[in-house]
Design an enzyme around this catalytic site. Structure first.
Site, mmCIF file in Angstrom:
data_model
loop_
_atom_site.group_PDB
_atom_site.id
_atom_site.type_symbol
_atom_site.label_atom_id
_atom_site.label_comp_id
_atom_site.label_asym_id
_atom_site.label_seq_id
_atom_site.Cartn_x
_atom_site.Cartn_y
_atom_site.Cartn_z
ATOM 1 N N HIS A 166 0.836 -1.216 0.000
ATOM 2 C CA HIS A 166 0.000 0.000 0.000
ATOM 3 C C HIS A 166 0.874 1.272 0.000
ATOM 4 C CE1 HIS A 166 -3.348 2.601 1.088
ATOM 5 N NE2 HIS A 166 -4.169 1.582 1.061
ATOM 6 N N GLU A 271 -0.575 1.149 -5.571
ATOM 7 C CA GLU A 271 -0.448 -0.041 -4.725
ATOM 8 C C GLU A 271 -0.488 -1.311 -5.584
ATOM 9 O OE1 GLU A 271 -3.935 0.354 -2.331
ATOM 10 O OE2 GLU A 271 -3.682 2.509 -2.146
HETATM 11 O O1 TA6 Z 1 -6.118 1.187 -1.087
HETATM 12 C C1 TA6 Z 1 -7.226 2.043 -1.090
HETATM 13 C C2 TA6 Z 1 -8.072 1.755 0.131
HETATM 14 O O2 TA6 Z 1 -8.641 0.481 0.063
HETATM 15 C C3 TA6 Z 1 -9.123 2.847 0.236
HETATM 16 O O3 TA6 Z 1 -10.414 2.355 -0.071
HETATM 17 C C4 TA6 Z 1 -8.975 3.321 1.678
HETATM 18 O O4 TA6 Z 1 -9.799 2.552 2.532
HETATM 19 C C5 TA6 Z 1 -7.492 3.083 1.893
HETATM 20 O O5 TA6 Z 1 -7.278 1.805 1.333
HETATM 21 C C6 TA6 Z 1 -7.016 3.231 3.302
HETATM 22 O O6 TA6 Z 1 -7.517 2.211 4.111
HETATM 23 P P1 TA6 Z 1 -7.108 2.255 5.684
HETATM 24 O O7 TA6 Z 1 -7.675 0.993 6.274
HETATM 25 O O8 TA6 Z 1 -5.604 2.305 5.743
HETATM 26 O O9 TA6 Z 1 -7.699 3.527 6.225
#
Ligand code: TA6
Length: 297
Positions: A166, A271
């Site tokens: 991520h 990501e």
């Molecule tokens: O990678 C994108 C995502 O899935 C978004 O939908 C948002 O939820 C982000 O990840 C961050 O998620 P988190 O659980 O770290 O707040």
């Protein structure tokens, strides 16, 4: 290479003779800094309000998402896990480092981190009762930062998982940032209606909240450009999908650990992962996938 800090906030720092550096928190094996170009350029974005004390997944850097991406499906073995799984909120072990000086004196240093089902919290073990071992390798070189996950089924039961890195890339100005390498690729748009669209234009500009899961991308490099000039190449290795995410103003305002609130103008998540469907791992089998991020300054 040195280890500093204590408990969940302990981190491993490595530096090349030419000045490039990487910092990895043992919590989540989260890369929280990668400086390229002799150590002058920080390439990752970390929120000023990011928790670095092990109380919450780090808002920034490169959190490791395993064994599920996003909110887990109801009718699935991962259904009792938190969003994005437990890897990014577990305490990993530092397994050691190896550096290489090849003939061209292009030095590199590889840091290895381990997470085993025996390391997990009781609740995580109960929520996902499978025996596994992950070795996560973070390799720093002048060319870039390589992060590779090697997961092995150490138990007798087959299990399936998703995996994603991520990455929060730091950009100068989101309004001058574009992404190429995704033309013609189908994506699920989680901002619109979670249905599948296909991006026709070769370039994606970020002019508002973006949360797209591109699947089965034919070629392995996604490029982030600033002012039309290539800034990063994100090269996938054995991972077929890429998520592009920017929370924009409202969502940034709604995240307690997202600071400064206009920080969305200086970050873009690209990501790489395997998040469409599930990777199945038979007993004793392994899977390896990762990324190489090149700073093109
Ligand atoms: O990678 C994108 C995502 O899935 C978004 O939908 C948002 O939820 C982000 O990840 C961050 O998620 P988190 O659980 O770290 O707040």
């Amino acid at each position: 290479v040195d280890i500093s800090g204590t408990g969940a906030s302990s981190k491993v720092t490595a530096r090349l003779p030419s000045g490039e550096s990487v910092e990895v928190l043992l919590y989540g094996a989260t890369v929280i800094s990668w400086k390229s170009d002799g150590g002058k350029v920080e390439n990752l974005w970390v929120s000023d309000a990011a928790k670095l004390d092990g109380t919450k997944a780090v808002r920034g850097g490169v959190p490791v998402v395993f064994p599920v991406f996003g909110p887990p499906p109801k009718d699935h073995a991962t259904s009792a896990l938190p969003q994005h799984g437990f890897a990014r909120t577990s305490r990993w072990e530092f397994l050691g480092k190896s550096s290489s000086e090849d003939a061209l004196d292009a030095s590199s240093v590889k840091l290895d981190f381990g997470l085993y089902s025996s390391n997990l919290s009781d609740e995580a073990k109960k929520a996902w009762p499978y025996d596994f071992g992950i070795v996560y390798s973070v390799t720093l070189s002048k060319e870039g930062l390589q992060t590779v996950v090697n997961v092995r089924n150490e138990g007798t039961k087959v299990f399936e998982f998703q995996l994603l890195l991520h990455t929060y890339l730091r950009v100068k100005d989101i309004s001058k940032t574009t992404v190429t390498g995704l033309a013609g690729v189908p994506y699920v748009d989680k901002v619109l209606d979670a249905t599948t669209h296909t991006q026709s234009s070769p370039t994606l500009a970020i002019t508002g909240e973006v949360d797209r899961v591109y699947a089965s991308i034919p070629q392995n490099t996604t490029t982030v450009l600033e002012d039309g000039k290539p800034r990063f190449d994100v090269v996938r290795d054995n991972l077929d999908d890429t998520v592009v995410w920017n929370p924009w103003k409202e969502k940034a305002a709604a995240m307690g650990d997202f600071e400064p609130k206009d920080g969305f103008k200086e970050m873009l998540c690209v990501e790489v992962g395997s998040v469409q469907g599930w990777q199945k791992l038979e007993s004793g089998d392994g899977f390896e996938g990762g990324q190489l991020i090149k700073s093109l300054l």
